[in-house]
Design a protein around this motif. Structure first.
Motif, mmCIF file in Angstrom:
data_model
loop_
_atom_site.group_PDB
_atom_site.id
_atom_site.type_symbol
_atom_site.label_atom_id
_atom_site.label_comp_id
_atom_site.label_asym_id
_atom_site.label_seq_id
_atom_site.Cartn_x
_atom_site.Cartn_y
_atom_site.Cartn_z
ATOM 1 N N ALA A 208 5.015 -7.106 8.947
ATOM 2 C CA ALA A 208 4.172 -6.043 8.390
ATOM 3 C C ALA A 208 2.865 -6.607 7.837
ATOM 4 O O ALA A 208 1.796 -6.018 8.015
ATOM 5 N N ASP B 137 0.827 -1.210 0.000
ATOM 6 C CA ASP B 137 0.000 0.000 0.000
ATOM 7 C C ASP B 137 0.860 1.258 0.000
ATOM 8 O O ASP B 137 0.485 2.277 0.578
ATOM 9 N N MET C 185 -5.222 11.187 2.059
ATOM 10 C CA MET C 185 -4.483 9.946 2.240
ATOM 11 C C MET C 185 -5.354 8.885 2.906
ATOM 12 O O MET C 185 -4.916 7.799 3.202
ATOM 13 N N HIS D 203 -7.679 7.111 1.942
ATOM 14 C CA HIS D 203 -8.132 5.951 1.171
ATOM 15 C C HIS D 203 -7.003 4.962 0.915
ATOM 16 O O HIS D 203 -6.972 4.294 -0.084
ATOM 17 N N ILE D 204 -6.058 4.911 1.844
ATOM 18 C CA ILE D 204 -4.940 4.005 1.618
ATOM 19 C C ILE D 204 -5.062 2.773 2.486
ATOM 20 O O ILE D 204 -5.205 2.860 3.689
ATOM 21 N N GLY D 205 -4.975 1.639 1.876
ATOM 22 C CA GLY D 205 -4.876 0.367 2.563
ATOM 23 C C GLY D 205 -5.932 0.176 3.623
ATOM 24 O O GLY D 205 -7.113 0.394 3.394
ATOM 25 N N ALA D 206 -5.459 -0.255 4.792
ATOM 26 C CA ALA D 206 -6.370 -0.638 5.859
ATOM 27 C C ALA D 206 -7.218 0.539 6.316
ATOM 28 O O ALA D 206 -8.300 0.359 6.847
ATOM 29 N N ARG E 123 2.625 1.383 10.246
ATOM 30 C CA ARG E 123 1.353 0.834 9.783
ATOM 31 C C ARG E 123 0.291 0.876 10.872
ATOM 32 O O ARG E 123 -0.899 1.060 10.593
ATOM 33 N N TRP F 249 -0.767 4.599 11.401
ATOM 34 C CA TRP F 249 -1.404 5.119 10.188
ATOM 35 C C TRP F 249 -2.929 5.147 10.322
ATOM 36 O O TRP F 249 -3.534 4.152 10.659
ATOM 37 N N LEU G 265 6.194 3.810 3.573
ATOM 38 C CA LEU G 265 5.590 2.480 3.484
ATOM 39 C C LEU G 265 6.288 1.635 2.424
ATOM 40 O O LEU G 265 6.129 0.429 2.362
ATOM 41 N N LYS H 150 -0.935 -5.610 8.934
ATOM 42 C CA LYS H 150 -1.917 -5.175 7.957
ATOM 43 C C LYS H 150 -3.199 -6.019 8.062
ATOM 44 O O LYS H 150 -4.304 -5.491 8.075
#
Lengths: 300, 309, 173
Positions: free
Chosen positions: B163, A85, B3, B5-8, B199, B202, A102, B167
């Protein structure tokens, strides 16, 4: 020039405490040495030995992706593909954005980009620093920038710096605080050393991790000695450690008992033999120090 | 650019998130996180606590509960079909981790310890000679105790790639959030400032950095404050064991000032907190009135105010 | 293991790569690092005669990680039969061994010319099989090979360890 490296496999078993104590004992006994901290995730050796920073040089030891927007066609494949990501879609400008901290540098985005708009670039992710400790000797330390990741290359650069200073200053010994684990950084720390001090404690995970790092040590054929820290924690596992050392022909250098003065010395950032010379743990540390200075150093 | 809308953090769920972090290990992060969660629950809020310290998850232990609904976290591992392989070397050239070696007409050799599971080797293989294998790298769990819902991650022993477990743990937490009307989510992070911690932090609205007034604690506090500033997450500081070093509080405040942060609680050494820790019963839920427990309750009130709950 | 090489000209053409600190051919000093040395000096031998000396830049030198494997890929693609270096990591060593390249380790403080002479007179120590300490190396080192090679990874228990590269065949390499 002789290199001694202290490793443990598992973190938190007392590696830095023991290295700092050894460094202190070396300096009190006139050993001409330099110490190096390759545990760049937690470079605490210099904190214990606190002193004056003489040098700090940024080094490039990580890669991250960089988008060339002149070439980018905005297809968005890289964003879909990135497992970390680390690529976000900037919907205002219709283009991908790399989130530096990241990105792990796997390069998958660069390989998948059809128009070659993504390149991997080396970035500065750490510093190699030289510190004069309050006891006078020098400490070379690697320090990650915040959010940076360790790598074999940083360890290699720290060791090279220590070697070049040792040559210039006519020092005979390099005492290295190794990183935890048994992967790339630990291999780089062990490679080329003349003697390995293994530090472990009587717990199942510590023994397991010790056997892994020892596999690396014996690959290089380097003689090793074992220090059992917190030796009275669990008799059953202490036996296992002793058995392990016998089976592999590792000398048992000493056993440091549980001692409240150890965490206190850490809180006060003072090497154990200086902080509480008469505590049981300190006395054993001094005994181990003599073995290394009187017997190991002259023979390796 | 947004930002969020990123990943988790991209699940479009509007639940306030507070993460508890602190740089150094053993400063009492989990104790603070668990007490914060228990305090919120006591006040009638619906709370989810997420244990992202996947190498040493101990939230469930501190809440004396057993987790269930174990789910595997897996990651990609290439498997090479020697017969199908055309020895083109494409996989070698794209693998920046240098986990694959192949020369001439010999089949590839794979080094699992260097592999970062990016899958690009499989993507570029023109012969379809690289098959996907999944290896288990950890697990996620759910559970609840003292009116607090729990999501926890656990890294398989010896796995280097934590990581991906962090996640997965956060993904699972957002999945749980989606199904319930939660008022707040609390994330307990690993020690340090490495990518796992990044992470975990975040997507948080507020970070709480737990420190202790020792040289190591203060050194690492500086690092974590630098990190949260970089990530743009507003951070408040809690001093645990505030009375172990004279004048420790003043030194911590000096560091806070440098990073535009502030101390919101000082928790003195307190036998009751230690007792609660050992018993797995959050101190704020016990009917005791000691300086340490009072400080934890006040911390709960302060954080509630910060999040407008 | 020491083995006197046969030196009949024309019958024994081979290439030897030596990790080096500079590109100065036979006068370069041997670098103790395999993966992170700046150059490899590739010496072509015909029997005991040196027929060609070439310096090759080690592109793996600055790799953040996995430098050993990248360097192994490089020397293998040069078609060498032997590697002489100070230290070589377990991963890279395994790769070279798989490709039948002989590895000589433990050389320090000498020039490339010196070690080639030592090599020719059989004075260098060849690494044959690694010792076998540790309980199953599992993920840490992860020596596993691709399925296609039909072999698994991992090191077995540590029996019969000599001080240096003793021990017979290692099962799982």
């Amino acid at each position: 020039m002789k290199e001694i490296v202290v490793v443990s496999g598992k973190g938190g078993v007392g590696k830095t405490t023991i290295t700092a104590s050894l460094a202190y004992l070396f300096s009190k006994n006139g050993v001409r040495f330099i110490s190096a901290d390759t545990d760049v995730d937690a470079p605490n050796l210099a904190l214990v030995l606190e002193g004056e920073k003489l040098e700090s040089n940024p080094v490039q030891a990580a890669e991250i992706a960089e988008v060339n927007y002149d070439l980018c066609n905005g297809c968005g494949e890289c964003v879909k593909y990135c497992k970390e990501d680390a690529l976000a879609w900037d919907s205002e400008n219709n283009r991908p954005v790399v989130i530096d901290f990241l990105c792990e540098g796997c390069g998958a985005c660069a390989a998948i980009c059809e128009v070659g708009a993504i390149q991997m670039k080396l970035v500065e992710n750490a510093y190699v620093e030289v510190i004069r400790s309050k006891y006078g000797f020098l400490v070379v330390t690697g320090r990650l920038k915040v959010g940076g990741a360790n790598s074999g290359r940083i360890v290699s650069l720290v060791k090279m710096k220590a070697r070049s200073i040792a040559v210039k200053e006519g020092l005979n010994v390099i005492l290295i605080d190794g990183p935890p684990g048994s992967s790339c950084p630990a291999i780089a720390a062990v490679a080329g050393s003349n003697y390995v001090i293994l530090v472990s404690e009587p717990t199942p995970t510590a023994i397991h991790d010790l056997s892994r790092i020892y596999a690396v040590v014996s690959h290089f054929g380097i003689p090793a000695g074992l220090i059992i820290n917190k030796c009275d924690l669990e008799p059953k596992f202490r036996e296992k450690l002793i058995e392990f050392s016998k089976e592999n022909g590792i000398e048992l250098l000493g056993e440091i008992p549980l001692d409240d003065d150890v965490p206190r010395s850490i809180a006060y950032a003072s090497p154990l033999p200086e902080f509480s010379p008469n505590s049981p743990a300190s006395k054993e540390m001094v005994r181990i120090g003599s073995i290394i200075m009187d017997r190991i150093l002259p023979t390796i | 650019m947004s930002m969020t809308h990123i990943g988790a953090a991209s699940k479009d769920i509007d639940v306030p998130v507070v993460c508890v972090t602190g740089g150094k290990g053993g400063t009492g992060k989990s104790t603070v996180a668990v007490n914060l969660a228990a305090y919120f629950a006591r006040e009638g809020l619906k709370v989810l606590i997420v244990d992202c310290d996947v190498s040493a998850p101990n939230v469930a232990i501190l809440m004396n509960t057993t987790l269930s609904e174990k789910r595997e976290v897996t990651s990609f591992l290439p498997s090479f079909d020697e017969k199908a392989c055309v020895r083109c070397g494409k996989c070698v050239s794209v693998c920046r981790a240098h986990a694959i070696l192949q020369v001439g007409d010999k089949p590839p050799i794979f080094f699992a310890s260097l592999c970062k599971s990016c899958e690009i080797c499989k993507v570029v293989c023109p012969a379809g000679a690289i098959k996907e294998e999944r290896k288990v790298v950890g697990w996620t769990y759910t559970g609840s105790a003292y009116g607090v819902d729990i999501v926890s991650g656990e890294l398989k022993e010896g796995e280097p790639n934590s990581a991906v477990v962090v996640k997965a743990t956060k993904d699972r937490a957002y999945e749980v959030l989606k199904d319930g009307n939660y008022d707040v989510m609390i994330v307990d992070t690993a020690p340090g400032t490495h990518c796992d911690v990044i992470r975990s932090i975040w997507g948080s609205d507020v970070a709480i950095a737990v420190t202790e007034p020792t040289p190591f604690g203060m050194h690492d506090l500086g690092l974590i404050l630098e990190l949260t500033r970089m990530l743009g997450v507003k951070t408040k500081v809690v001093i645990n064991r505030s009375d172990i070093l004279e004048n420790g509080g003043a030194k911590v405040r000096e560091i806070c000032e440098k990073y535009d942060s502030e101390v919101i609680a000082e928790i003195p050494l307190d036998r009751e907190i230690l007792y609660s820790y050992v018993k797995g019963y959050p101190a704020v839920l016990r009917n005791v009135d000691t300086p340490g427990v009072r400080a934890l309750v006040r911390l709960g009130e302060t954080v509630r105010g910060l999040l407008n709950l | 293991m020491r083995r006197k090489r046969r030196s009949i000209r024309g019958e024994h053409m081979e290439k030897v790569a030596v990790s080096a600190m500079s590109p100065d051919g036979l006068n370069a000093m041997v670098d103790m690092r395999f993966g992170r040395c700046p150059y490899f000096i590739v010496v072509t031998l015909d029997g005991d005669q040196i027929t060609d000396v070439r310096a090759v830049q080690n592109t793996a030198m600055a790799a953040p990680r996995g430098a050993g494997i990248e360097a192994a890929q490089l020397v293998l693609s040069l078609g060498v039969n032997a590697v002489i270096t100070g230290n070589i990591g377990p991963n890279a060593f395994m790769a070279l061994q798989q490709y039948g390249v002989r590895v000589y380790m433990g050389v320090i403080g000498r020039t490339v010319g010196d070690v080639i002479r030592m090599y020719l007179s059989g004075e260098l120590q060849q690494i044959t099989a690694p010792t076998r300490p540790g309980m199953g190396m599992g993920m840490g080192m992860g020596m596993g090979m691709g399925r296609g090679m039909g072999r698994g990874g991992g090191w077995g228990w540590g029996r019969g360890r000599g001080r240096r590269w003793g021990g017979g065949q290692s099962g799982n390499w």
